[in-house]
Write a protein that holds these residues in place. Structure first.
Motif, PDB file in Angstrom:
ATOM      1  N   VAL A 111       0.842  -1.204   0.000  1.00  0.00           N
ATOM      2  CA  VAL A 111       0.000   0.000   0.000  1.00  0.00           C
ATOM      3  C   VAL A 111       0.876   1.253   0.000  1.00  0.00           C
ATOM      4  N   THR A 112       1.940   1.227   0.806  1.00  0.00           N
ATOM      5  CA  THR A 112       2.856   2.371   0.855  1.00  0.00           C
ATOM      6  C   THR A 112       3.528   2.591  -0.502  1.00  0.00           C
ATOM      7  N   ALA A 113       3.989   1.495  -1.113  1.00  0.00           N
ATOM      8  CA  ALA A 113       4.639   1.607  -2.424  1.00  0.00           C
ATOM      9  C   ALA A 113       3.673   2.128  -3.480  1.00  0.00           C
ATOM     10  N   ALA A 114       2.439   1.612  -3.464  1.00  0.00           N
ATOM     11  CA  ALA A 114       1.431   2.060  -4.430  1.00  0.00           C
ATOM     12  C   ALA A 114       1.107   3.537  -4.229  1.00  0.00           C
ATOM     13  N   SER A 115       1.023   3.945  -2.966  1.00  0.00           N
ATOM     14  CA  SER A 115       0.728   5.351  -2.662  1.00  0.00           C
ATOM     15  C   SER A 115       1.810   6.271  -3.201  1.00  0.00           C
ATOM     16  N   LYS A 116       3.084   5.868  -3.050  1.00  0.00           N
ATOM     17  CA  LYS A 116       4.178   6.700  -3.550  1.00  0.00           C
ATOM     18  C   LYS A 116       4.116   6.843  -5.071  1.00  0.00           C
ATOM     19  N   LEU A 117       3.839   5.735  -5.746  1.00  0.00           N
ATOM     20  CA  LEU A 117       3.737   5.787  -7.207  1.00  0.00           C
ATOM     21  C   LEU A 117       2.608   6.713  -7.651  1.00  0.00           C
ATOM     22  N   ALA A 118       1.454   6.584  -6.987  1.00  0.00           N
ATOM     23  CA  ALA A 118       0.288   7.386  -7.372  1.00  0.00           C
ATOM     24  C   ALA A 118       0.521   8.868  -7.095  1.00  0.00           C
ATOM     25  N   ARG A 119       1.126   9.175  -5.942  1.00  0.00           N
ATOM     26  CA  ARG A 119       1.348  10.587  -5.601  1.00  0.00           C
ATOM     27  C   ARG A 119       2.396  11.214  -6.518  1.00  0.00           C
ATOM     28  N   ALA A 120       3.309  10.400  -7.030  1.00  0.00           N
ATOM     29  CA  ALA A 120       4.267  10.933  -8.000  1.00  0.00           C
ATOM     30  C   ALA A 120       3.573  11.331  -9.295  1.00  0.00           C
ATOM     31  N   GLU A 121       2.471  10.631  -9.631  1.00  0.00           N
ATOM     32  CA  GLU A 121       1.705  10.954 -10.832  1.00  0.00           C
ATOM     33  C   GLU A 121       0.727  12.095 -10.591  1.00  0.00           C
ATOM     34  N   GLU A 122       0.009  12.041  -9.472  1.00  0.00           N
ATOM     35  CA  GLU A 122      -1.024  13.036  -9.149  1.00  0.00           C
ATOM     36  C   GLU A 122      -0.899  13.436  -7.676  1.00  0.00           C
ATOM     37  N   PRO A 123      -0.044  14.401  -7.352  1.00  0.00           N
ATOM     38  CA  PRO A 123       0.204  14.757  -5.948  1.00  0.00           C
ATOM     39  C   PRO A 123      -1.043  15.214  -5.198  1.00  0.00           C
ATOM     40  N   ALA A 124      -1.969  15.875  -5.886  1.00  0.00           N
ATOM     41  CA  ALA A 124      -3.133  16.452  -5.204  1.00  0.00           C
ATOM     42  C   ALA A 124      -4.320  15.496  -5.136  1.00  0.00           C
ATOM     43  N   LEU A 125      -4.222  14.345  -5.753  1.00  0.00           N
ATOM     44  CA  LEU A 125      -5.362  13.418  -5.820  1.00  0.00           C
ATOM     45  C   LEU A 125      -5.563  12.717  -4.486  1.00  0.00           C
ATOM     46  N   LYS A 126      -6.803  12.659  -4.019  1.00  0.00           N
ATOM     47  CA  LYS A 126      -7.125  11.945  -2.789  1.00  0.00           C
ATOM     48  C   LYS A 126      -7.171  10.448  -3.088  1.00  0.00           C
ATOM     49  N   LEU A 127      -6.354   9.685  -2.380  1.00  0.00           N
ATOM     50  CA  LEU A 127      -6.216   8.255  -2.663  1.00  0.00           C
ATOM     51  C   LEU A 127      -7.024   7.417  -1.676  1.00  0.00           C
ATOM     52  N   PRO A 128      -7.890   6.532  -2.164  1.00  0.00           N
ATOM     53  CA  PRO A 128      -8.668   5.645  -1.296  1.00  0.00           C
ATOM     54  C   PRO A 128      -7.825   4.433  -0.884  1.00  0.00           C
ATOM     55  N   LEU A 129      -6.884   4.654   0.024  1.00  0.00           N
ATOM     56  CA  LEU A 129      -5.924   3.598   0.369  1.00  0.00           C
ATOM     57  C   LEU A 129      -6.598   2.415   1.055  1.00  0.00           C
ATOM     58  N   GLY A 130      -7.732   2.642   1.704  1.00  0.00           N
ATOM     59  CA  GLY A 130      -8.467   1.527   2.300  1.00  0.00           C
ATOM     60  C   GLY A 130      -8.923   0.539   1.229  1.00  0.00           C
ATOM     61  N   GLU A 131      -9.403   1.060   0.103  1.00  0.00           N
ATOM     62  CA  GLU A 131      -9.827   0.184  -0.991  1.00  0.00           C
ATOM     63  C   GLU A 131      -8.624  -0.500  -1.645  1.00  0.00           C
ATOM     64  N   VAL A 132      -7.507   0.211  -1.707  1.00  0.00           N
ATOM     65  CA  VAL A 132      -6.288  -0.390  -2.247  1.00  0.00           C
ATOM     66  C   VAL A 132      -5.859  -1.561  -1.371  1.00  0.00           C
ATOM     67  N   GLU A 133      -5.868  -1.349  -0.053  1.00  0.00           N
ATOM     68  CA  GLU A 133      -5.492  -2.419   0.883  1.00  0.00           C
ATOM     69  C   GLU A 133      -6.447  -3.605   0.766  1.00  0.00           C
ATOM     70  N   ALA A 134      -7.751  -3.324   0.662  1.00  0.00           N
ATOM     71  CA  ALA A 134      -8.731  -4.398   0.527  1.00  0.00           C
ATOM     72  C   ALA A 134      -8.497  -5.210  -0.744  1.00  0.00           C
ATOM     73  N   THR A 135      -8.143  -4.532  -1.825  1.00  0.00           N
ATOM     74  CA  THR A 135      -7.896  -5.233  -3.093  1.00  0.00           C
ATOM     75  C   THR A 135      -6.669  -6.124  -2.997  1.00  0.00           C
ATOM     76  N   LEU A 136      -5.602  -5.614  -2.394  1.00  0.00           N
ATOM     77  CA  LEU A 136      -4.383  -6.415  -2.254  1.00  0.00           C
ATOM     78  C   LEU A 136      -4.608  -7.599  -1.311  1.00  0.00           C
TER      79      LEU A 136
END
Length: 301
Positions: free
Chosen positions: A104-129
């Motif tokens: 989740v941390t690695a995915a968050s870093k990749l996403a924020r590098a692409e879209e720094p201002a985008l709100k990320l639903p990390l709970g859904e990311v964790e659930a998917t993984l």
């Protein structure tokens, strides 16, 4: 080796989702202009991912080795469950939490590098993984990097399970008193425990029925929404094509208008030249007539 279309699709699912529809429409138009109807049809079938699905796709496409580690851990967990190895299962469960958290941390870093201002639903990311860790089919979908929505799994830790204890001679020797107390408890309260187990089973079955009903309703709603989205996208593409056709017609009319204006200018210049020549001819006629009259007036008798 992936083809050009596969690489294009990968770029679509790597890019932030707010630009997905416009990029897909442009790619479809390019394929149609090139006469590649099969690629245009394939691209038109692609669906826009949610933000959570995009984050997971980004991880799968940019860091596939991390997903492979997740799949290997999943196999170890299933083996421990089949073997009823309580100690191994507890250790792997702790490892699972650490691995999922790191992903989740690695995915968050990749996403924020692409879209720094985008709100990320990390709970859904964790659930998917977590779901990918539990279900091989979901893991296979994650590997493709083309998820369109988050996944969930009601497995690890969510359903009450009986605790398993590995009994050995050494353990019995070290804890005879505790074992005796446990045995007494089992003898003294069998009905109560059976009632609790039955109540939990009924609650579990009811919850499963409720979730399945909700899943059916959600899937029906999703299907309707997907249909509406596809129709809206098709209508958008058709409208875009109409605009393109009109733009082409306007460009042609503008070209013809420019040519007509140039022709009018040429004809105006020719008219002015003809006017000057006519005036000169009229003056010459007058001069000749005057000379003829003078000559006739002087004619000898």
């Amino acid at each position: 080796m992936p083809g050009a279309t596969d690489e294009l699709i990968q770029r679509l699912y790597e890019s932030p989702p707010e630009g997905f529809v416009a990029a897909r429409t442009a790619a479809i138009d390019d394929a149609r202009k090139a006469g590649d109807r099969a690629t245009a049809k394939r691209l038109a079938a692609l669906k826009k991912p949610t933000v959570a699905a995009w984050v997971v796709n980004l991880l799968a496409l940019r860091k596939p080795e991390l997903i492979e580690e997740l799949v290997e851990l999943s196999s170890s967990l299933r083996e421990a469950q089949r073997g009823l190895d309580g100690a191994a299962l507890r250790e792997l469960t702790n490892q699972r939490r650490q691995v999922v958290s790191a992903l989740v941390t690695a995915a968050s870093k990749l996403a924020r590098a692409e879209e720094p201002a985008l709100k990320l639903p990390l709970g859904e990311v964790e659930a998917t993984l977590t779901a990918a860790l539990a279900e091989p089919d979901i893991a296979a979908q994650v590997r493709t990097g083309r998820l369109i929505r988050a996944a969930t799994y009601a497995g690890f830790g969510e359903v009450p399970r009986p605790r398993l204890r590995l009994v050995t001679d050494e353990a019995l020797g070290e804890d005879d008193e505790s074992a005796a107390d446990d045995e007494a408890e089992v003898v003294e309260f069998p009905r109560e425990r059976a009632a609790v187990a039955e109540r939990r089973r009924r609650e579990f079955e009811q919850r499963r029925r409720d979730l399945r009903r909700e899943l059916t309703n959600a899937q029906a709603a999703e299907k309707r929404a997907d249909g509406q989205l596809e129709r809206a996208e098709a209508a958008e593409r058709d409208a875009g094509h109409v605009v393109e056709d009109l733009d082409a017609e306007l460009a042609e009319l503008e070209r013809r208008r420019t040519e007509a204006q140039a022709d009018v200018a040429r004809r105006k210049q020719a008219r002015r030249l003809a006017e000057r020549e006519a005036a000169a001819a009229r003056r010459q006629v007058g001069d000749v007539q005057a000379a003829l009259e003078d000559l006739e007036s002087d004619e000898p008798e």
